[in-house]
Write a protein that holds these residues in place. Structure first.
Motif, PDB file in Angstrom:
ATOM      1  N   UNK A 209       0.821  -1.217   0.000  1.00 15.40           N
ATOM      2  CA  UNK A 209       0.000   0.000   0.000  1.00 15.40           C
ATOM      3  C   UNK A 209       0.851   1.261   0.000  1.00 15.40           C
ATOM      4  N   UNK A 210       0.443   2.196  -0.838  1.00 14.39           N
ATOM      5  CA  UNK A 210       0.996   3.546  -0.877  1.00 14.39           C
ATOM      6  C   UNK A 210       0.265   4.340   0.212  1.00 14.39           C
TER       7      UNK A 210
ATOM      8  N   UNK B 297       0.032 -11.030  -5.060  1.00 11.07           N
ATOM      9  CA  UNK B 297       0.067  -9.694  -4.474  1.00 11.07           C
ATOM     10  C   UNK B 297      -0.999  -8.764  -5.040  1.00 11.07           C
ATOM     11  N   UNK B 298      -1.329  -7.767  -4.232  1.00 12.96           N
ATOM     12  CA  UNK B 298      -2.198  -6.661  -4.632  1.00 12.96           C
ATOM     13  C   UNK B 298      -1.459  -5.379  -4.277  1.00 12.96           C
ATOM     14  N   UNK B 299      -1.402  -4.434  -5.226  1.00  7.74           N
ATOM     15  CA  UNK B 299      -0.802  -3.131  -4.978  1.00  7.74           C
ATOM     16  C   UNK B 299      -1.928  -2.108  -4.901  1.00  7.74           C
ATOM     17  N   UNK B 300      -1.918  -1.296  -3.834  1.00  9.40           N
ATOM     18  CA  UNK B 300      -2.929  -0.251  -3.646  1.00  9.40           C
ATOM     19  C   UNK B 300      -2.257   1.101  -3.803  1.00  9.40           C
ATOM     20  N   UNK B 301      -2.616   1.783  -4.897  1.00  2.00           N
ATOM     21  CA  UNK B 301      -2.068   3.105  -5.175  1.00  2.00           C
ATOM     22  C   UNK B 301      -2.863   3.720  -6.315  1.00  2.00           C
TER      23      UNK B 301
ATOM     24  N   UNK C 102       3.584   4.078  -9.999  1.00  2.00           N
ATOM     25  CA  UNK C 102       3.476   2.853  -9.187  1.00  2.00           C
ATOM     26  C   UNK C 102       2.518   1.870  -9.850  1.00  2.00           C
ATOM     27  N   UNK C 103       1.366   2.353 -10.265  1.00  2.00           N
ATOM     28  CA  UNK C 103       0.365   1.503 -10.931  1.00  2.00           C
ATOM     29  C   UNK C 103       0.940   0.920 -12.214  1.00  2.00           C
TER      30      UNK C 103
END
Length: 164
Positions: A5-6, A92-96, A101-102
């Motif tokens: 997470x960002x 994984x999951x990226x939150x941004x 970043x995305x």
């Protein structure tokens, strides 16, 4: 599924946490801990800018790992570095909502969720849940049901007296 997470990007989307609050990071981490606790084994890594004096350096625990990035680096650079180091990308999951970043996460086949959408998920934790079974029973009582309850409690509807 581990989540990267960002942190300040997410705080910027929260309605109940403000970036100007000196405890904004701790408040977010508290919400993330509650979110992590909803699913056994959930792991969350949250990255914040501002690894300087005055920030709590250790908010780790309960499924949440915090990283404060010290200048001259920033959170986006650290997030991209971590994205590049992920081995099991499908997990994984990226939150941004940051484009760089995305873009890096998507280029590597890692699932992405916007900070706004994830903020909505976190805020749903504070909403009371009503399930369908509770709603079915939520209707006005009929006259017969009221009379039955009055008899049960020994109340004479006409005289307002108790029966013993």
């Amino acid at each position: 599924m581990p989540i990267l997470i960002d942190g300040h990007n997410l705080i910027g989307q929260m309605t109940d946490i403000n970036l100007s609050d000196p405890d904004d990071e701790a408040k977010l981490v508290a919400k993330l801990r509650r979110y992590a606790a909803k699913k056994r084994g959930r792991r969350i890594v949250v990255v914040f800018d501002g690894g300087v004096y005055g920030h709590p350096q250790n908010l780790n625990g309960y499924g949440v790992e915090t990283r404060f990035v010290k200048p001259p680096q920033n959170a986006d650079q650290e997030l991209i570095r971590q994205i590049r180091a992920i081995r099991r990308r499908e997990e994984w999951l990226v939150v941004s909502s940051d484009r760089a970043v995305v873009g890096e996460a998507q280029a590597r086949g890692i699932r992405v969720m916007s900070a706004q959408e994830f903020a909505h998920r976190l805020q749903m934790l504070d909403q009371p849940r009503v399930n369908a079974r509770d709603k079915r029973g939520d209707r006005p009582l009929s006259k017969a049901e009221i009379e039955e309850w009055l008899r049960f409690f020994g109340v004479d509807e006409d005289e307002d007296t108790l029966y013993y």
